[in-house]
Design a protein around this motif. Structure first.
Motif, PDB file in Angstrom:
ATOM      1  N   LEU A 164       0.809  -1.217   0.000  1.00 47.56           N
ATOM      2  CA  LEU A 164       0.000   0.000   0.000  1.00 47.56           C
ATOM      3  C   LEU A 164       0.841   1.266   0.000  1.00 47.56           C
ATOM      4  O   LEU A 164       0.315   2.362   0.177  1.00 47.56           O
ATOM      5  CB  LEU A 164      -0.922   0.007   1.229  1.00 47.56           C
ATOM      6  CG  LEU A 164      -1.907  -1.152   1.368  1.00 47.56           C
ATOM      7  CD1 LEU A 164      -2.749  -0.969   2.631  1.00 47.56           C
ATOM      8  CD2 LEU A 164      -2.813  -1.245   0.147  1.00 47.56           C
ATOM      9  N   GLY A 165       2.154   1.110  -0.206  1.00 47.61           N
ATOM     10  CA  GLY A 165       3.045   2.262  -0.116  1.00 47.61           C
ATOM     11  C   GLY A 165       2.632   3.431  -0.979  1.00 47.61           C
ATOM     12  O   GLY A 165       2.463   4.553  -0.497  1.00 47.61           O
ATOM     13  N   VAL A 168      -0.768   4.916   0.057  1.00 50.41           N
ATOM     14  CA  VAL A 168      -0.647   5.748   1.255  1.00 50.41           C
ATOM     15  C   VAL A 168      -0.072   7.109   0.880  1.00 50.41           C
ATOM     16  O   VAL A 168      -0.556   8.159   1.330  1.00 50.41           O
ATOM     17  CB  VAL A 168       0.244   5.057   2.305  1.00 50.41           C
ATOM     18  CG1 VAL A 168       0.635   6.033   3.412  1.00 50.41           C
ATOM     19  CG2 VAL A 168      -0.482   3.859   2.907  1.00 50.41           C
ATOM     20  N   ALA A 169       0.957   7.112   0.058  1.00 48.52           N
ATOM     21  CA  ALA A 169       1.596   8.363  -0.339  1.00 48.52           C
ATOM     22  C   ALA A 169       0.643   9.276  -1.097  1.00 48.52           C
ATOM     23  O   ALA A 169       0.701  10.500  -0.968  1.00 48.52           O
ATOM     24  CB  ALA A 169       2.824   8.067  -1.197  1.00 48.52           C
ATOM     25  N   LEU A 170      -0.259   8.713  -1.878  1.00 49.05           N
ATOM     26  CA  LEU A 170      -1.203   9.512  -2.646  1.00 49.05           C
ATOM     27  C   LEU A 170      -2.335  10.037  -1.783  1.00 49.05           C
ATOM     28  O   LEU A 170      -2.776  11.174  -1.939  1.00 49.05           O
ATOM     29  CB  LEU A 170      -1.782   8.677  -3.800  1.00 49.05           C
ATOM     30  CG  LEU A 170      -2.825   9.380  -4.685  1.00 49.05           C
ATOM     31  CD1 LEU A 170      -2.197  10.593  -5.362  1.00 49.05           C
ATOM     32  CD2 LEU A 170      -3.363   8.411  -5.733  1.00 49.05           C
ATOM     33  N   LEU A 171      -2.815   9.218  -0.848  1.00 47.06           N
ATOM     34  CA  LEU A 171      -3.991   9.588  -0.062  1.00 47.06           C
ATOM     35  C   LEU A 171      -3.670  10.490   1.126  1.00 47.06           C
ATOM     36  O   LEU A 171      -4.520  11.243   1.581  1.00 47.06           O
ATOM     37  CB  LEU A 171      -4.700   8.329   0.449  1.00 47.06           C
ATOM     38  CG  LEU A 171      -5.428   7.499  -0.609  1.00 47.06           C
ATOM     39  CD1 LEU A 171      -5.906   6.194  -0.007  1.00 47.06           C
ATOM     40  CD2 LEU A 171      -6.599   8.279  -1.166  1.00 47.06           C
ATOM     41  N   VAL A 172      -2.465  10.367   1.657  1.00 43.55           N
ATOM     42  CA  VAL A 172      -2.117  11.153   2.838  1.00 43.55           C
ATOM     43  C   VAL A 172      -1.509  12.472   2.387  1.00 43.55           C
ATOM     44  O   VAL A 172      -0.478  12.499   1.736  1.00 43.55           O
ATOM     45  CB  VAL A 172      -1.132  10.391   3.737  1.00 43.55           C
ATOM     46  CG1 VAL A 172      -0.775  11.241   4.961  1.00 43.55           C
ATOM     47  CG2 VAL A 172      -1.741   9.074   4.174  1.00 43.55           C
ATOM     48  N   ALA A 173      -2.147  13.562   2.774  1.00 41.66           N
ATOM     49  CA  ALA A 173      -1.701  14.868   2.297  1.00 41.66           C
ATOM     50  C   ALA A 173      -0.362  15.254   2.908  1.00 41.66           C
ATOM     51  O   ALA A 173      -0.021  14.832   4.007  1.00 41.66           O
ATOM     52  CB  ALA A 173      -2.756  15.917   2.654  1.00 41.66           C
ATOM     53  N   SER A 174       0.403  16.082   2.197  1.00 44.74           N
ATOM     54  CA  SER A 174       1.749  16.434   2.636  1.00 44.74           C
ATOM     55  C   SER A 174       1.752  17.206   3.952  1.00 44.74           C
ATOM     56  O   SER A 174       2.715  17.163   4.697  1.00 44.74           O
ATOM     57  CB  SER A 174       2.446  17.258   1.555  1.00 44.74           C
ATOM     58  OG  SER A 174       1.712  18.429   1.277  1.00 44.74           O
ATOM     59  N   LEU A 181       5.193  14.503  -0.743  1.00 46.39           N
ATOM     60  CA  LEU A 181       4.224  13.628  -1.402  1.00 46.39           C
ATOM     61  C   LEU A 181       3.773  14.253  -2.708  1.00 46.39           C
ATOM     62  O   LEU A 181       3.914  15.445  -2.894  1.00 46.39           O
ATOM     63  CB  LEU A 181       3.030  13.420  -0.463  1.00 46.39           C
ATOM     64  CG  LEU A 181       3.393  12.787   0.893  1.00 46.39           C
ATOM     65  CD1 LEU A 181       2.153  12.646   1.755  1.00 46.39           C
ATOM     66  CD2 LEU A 181       4.036  11.435   0.706  1.00 46.39           C
ATOM     67  N   PRO A 182       3.212  13.507  -3.664  1.00 48.38           N
ATOM     68  CA  PRO A 182       2.662  12.169  -3.487  1.00 48.38           C
ATOM     69  C   PRO A 182       3.626  11.006  -3.454  1.00 48.38           C
ATOM     70  O   PRO A 182       3.229   9.860  -3.625  1.00 48.38           O
ATOM     71  CB  PRO A 182       1.707  12.040  -4.676  1.00 48.38           C
ATOM     72  CG  PRO A 182       2.309  12.888  -5.740  1.00 48.38           C
ATOM     73  CD  PRO A 182       2.937  14.045  -5.013  1.00 48.38           C
ATOM     74  N   GLY A 183       4.847  11.230  -3.201  1.00 50.19           N
ATOM     75  CA  GLY A 183       5.743  10.128  -2.882  1.00 50.19           C
ATOM     76  C   GLY A 183       6.242   9.330  -4.059  1.00 50.19           C
ATOM     77  O   GLY A 183       6.190   8.111  -4.069  1.00 50.19           O
ATOM     78  N   ASP A 184       6.741  10.014  -5.070  1.00 51.21           N
ATOM     79  CA  ASP A 184       7.286   9.295  -6.216  1.00 51.21           C
ATOM     80  C   ASP A 184       8.595   8.588  -5.849  1.00 51.21           C
ATOM     81  O   ASP A 184       8.963   7.594  -6.457  1.00 51.21           O
ATOM     82  CB  ASP A 184       7.528  10.263  -7.374  1.00 51.21           C
ATOM     83  CG  ASP A 184       6.216  10.828  -7.900  1.00 51.21           C
ATOM     84  OD1 ASP A 184       5.283  10.032  -8.099  1.00 51.21           O
ATOM     85  OD2 ASP A 184       6.129  12.045  -8.092  1.00 51.21           O
ATOM     86  N   ALA A 185       9.300   9.107  -4.853  1.00 49.47           N
ATOM     87  CA  ALA A 185      10.537   8.457  -4.425  1.00 49.47           C
ATOM     88  C   ALA A 185      10.201   7.174  -3.660  1.00 49.47           C
ATOM     89  O   ALA A 185       9.331   7.179  -2.797  1.00 49.47           O
ATOM     90  CB  ALA A 185      11.334   9.393  -3.535  1.00 49.47           C
ATOM     91  N   PRO A 186      10.859   6.065  -3.975  1.00 45.47           N
ATOM     92  CA  PRO A 186      10.539   4.777  -3.339  1.00 45.47           C
ATOM     93  C   PRO A 186      10.666   4.787  -1.825  1.00 45.47           C
ATOM     94  O   PRO A 186       9.954   4.077  -1.133  1.00 45.47           O
ATOM     95  CB  PRO A 186      11.548   3.812  -3.979  1.00 45.47           C
ATOM     96  CG  PRO A 186      11.975   4.473  -5.238  1.00 45.47           C
ATOM     97  CD  PRO A 186      11.929   5.945  -4.961  1.00 45.47           C
ATOM     98  N   ASP A 187      11.593   5.599  -1.287  1.00 47.94           N
ATOM     99  CA  ASP A 187      11.846   5.546   0.149  1.00 47.94           C
ATOM    100  C   ASP A 187      11.182   6.678   0.916  1.00 47.94           C
ATOM    101  O   ASP A 187      11.505   6.926   2.078  1.00 47.94           O
ATOM    102  CB  ASP A 187      13.347   5.587   0.412  1.00 47.94           C
ATOM    103  CG  ASP A 187      13.983   6.874  -0.101  1.00 47.94           C
ATOM    104  OD1 ASP A 187      13.320   7.572  -0.906  1.00 47.94           O
ATOM    105  OD2 ASP A 187      15.115   7.178   0.299  1.00 47.94           O
ATOM    106  N   VAL A 188      10.221   7.379   0.299  1.00 43.26           N
ATOM    107  CA  VAL A 188       9.651   8.553   0.938  1.00 43.26           C
ATOM    108  C   VAL A 188       8.943   8.214   2.251  1.00 43.26           C
ATOM    109  O   VAL A 188       8.979   8.981   3.204  1.00 43.26           O
ATOM    110  CB  VAL A 188       8.667   9.270  -0.018  1.00 43.26           C
ATOM    111  CG1 VAL A 188       7.435   8.428  -0.285  1.00 43.26           C
ATOM    112  CG2 VAL A 188       8.277  10.630   0.540  1.00 43.26           C
ATOM    113  N   VAL A 200      -1.759   4.695   9.593  1.00 37.25           N
ATOM    114  CA  VAL A 200      -2.239   5.203   8.312  1.00 37.25           C
ATOM    115  C   VAL A 200      -2.535   4.052   7.358  1.00 37.25           C
ATOM    116  O   VAL A 200      -3.535   4.046   6.638  1.00 37.25           O
ATOM    117  CB  VAL A 200      -1.209   6.169   7.698  1.00 37.25           C
ATOM    118  CG1 VAL A 200      -1.626   6.569   6.301  1.00 37.25           C
ATOM    119  CG2 VAL A 200      -1.058   7.403   8.579  1.00 37.25           C
ATOM    120  N   ARG A 201      -1.653   3.049   7.350  1.00 36.95           N
ATOM    121  CA  ARG A 201      -1.852   1.889   6.478  1.00 36.95           C
ATOM    122  C   ARG A 201      -3.164   1.167   6.817  1.00 36.95           C
ATOM    123  O   ARG A 201      -3.907   0.764   5.923  1.00 36.95           O
ATOM    124  CB  ARG A 201      -0.680   0.923   6.607  1.00 36.95           C
ATOM    125  CG  ARG A 201      -0.713  -0.231   5.604  1.00 36.95           C
ATOM    126  CD  ARG A 201       0.433  -1.208   5.836  1.00 36.95           C
ATOM    127  NE  ARG A 201       0.478  -2.208   4.784  1.00 36.95           N
ATOM    128  CZ  ARG A 201      -0.346  -3.262   4.710  1.00 36.95           C
ATOM    129  NH1 ARG A 201      -1.284  -3.427   5.622  1.00 36.95           N
ATOM    130  NH2 ARG A 201      -0.235  -4.128   3.718  1.00 36.95           N
TER     131      ARG A 201
END
Length: 225
Positions: A164-165, A168-174, A181-188, A200-201
């Motif tokens: 769900l990584g 989660v990055a898309l739905l949780v606002a910065s 976010l939206p968390g394009d970096a794999p390790d964000v 959150v997950r």
């Protein structure tokens, strides 16, 4: 939804004798667009980013000008049991972007227009703050398409094993987790405390059925040509 459910209970306050520079710095540090002005715990006004911007435009000295000179004194307050649409109407009527939530005991929080526009499910975090799962109705077309692709990519399988990584990055606002976010970096999401990420997950997982309904047309729907 009531105002008390949506407003931010973490109140950022300044004193009427503060300089505009100190007040602006305080707002920036806490990442808010307004500050409640208190004088010995008594509400005397509200200072917003618009007030600071006006001071800069008019060439006022930020170190010499005091908050009390520019703050709004006739503060409009709403009660926590107001409906959200009532608060929205109050904002529209007075051309405000922030409302102070208060009752007989004093200031309880601040409601911003951002809270109204991006209202979503709140998830309590370990430090007493909260994160917001954005409502897909507030998404742009590009974000909705991305959400749809991610939901399709999940497929089936046990809930605990779903990745769900990106979701989660898309739905949780910065502004909730202070991430790029939206968390394009794999390790964000690696920067999020484990307990907060788990909370959150779990919230995202519980929302999957609603998310599916939000981005997919109803049965029988056909695009007109």
């Amino acid at each position: 939804m009531k105002v008390g459910d949506l407003s931010n209970a973490y109140v950022v306050s300044v004193g009427p004798g503060w300089s505009l520079r100190d007040a602006a710095r305080h707002m920036v540090e806490h990442r808010v667009g307004s500050a409640v002005v208190l004088n010995e715990d008594n509400l005397v006004g509200i200072l917003t980013e618009r007030d600071v911007l006006r001071a800069v435009a008019e060439g006022m000295g930020l170190d010499e000008t005091r908050v009390e000179k520019l703050m709004t004194r006739d503060v409009v307050t709403v009660e926590p049991d107001w409906e959200i649409y009532e608060a929205a109407a109050e904002m529209a009527a007075h051309h405000f972007r922030h409302l102070i939530v208060a009752d007989g005991s004093g200031v309880l929080g601040v409601l911003s227009i951002r809270d109204l526009l991006l209202a979503g499910q709140r998830v309590p975090l370990a430090d007493g703050h909260w994160a917001v799962l954005r409502d897909p109705l507030t998404f742009t077309v590009r974000e909705r398409r991305r959400l749809q692709r991610q939901l399709i990519s999940l497929g089936g399988g046990p809930p605990d094993e779903l990745d769900l990584g990106e979701l989660v990055a898309l739905l949780v606002a910065s502004w909730s987790l202070d991430l790029p976010l939206p968390g394009d970096a794999p390790d964000v999401l690696d920067r999020v405390p484990a307990a907060d990420l788990a909370a959150v997950r779990a919230a995202v997982l519980s929302e999957l059925p609603e998310l599916q309904r939000a981005v997919h047309p109803a049965p029988g729907w056909r695009r007109r040509r």
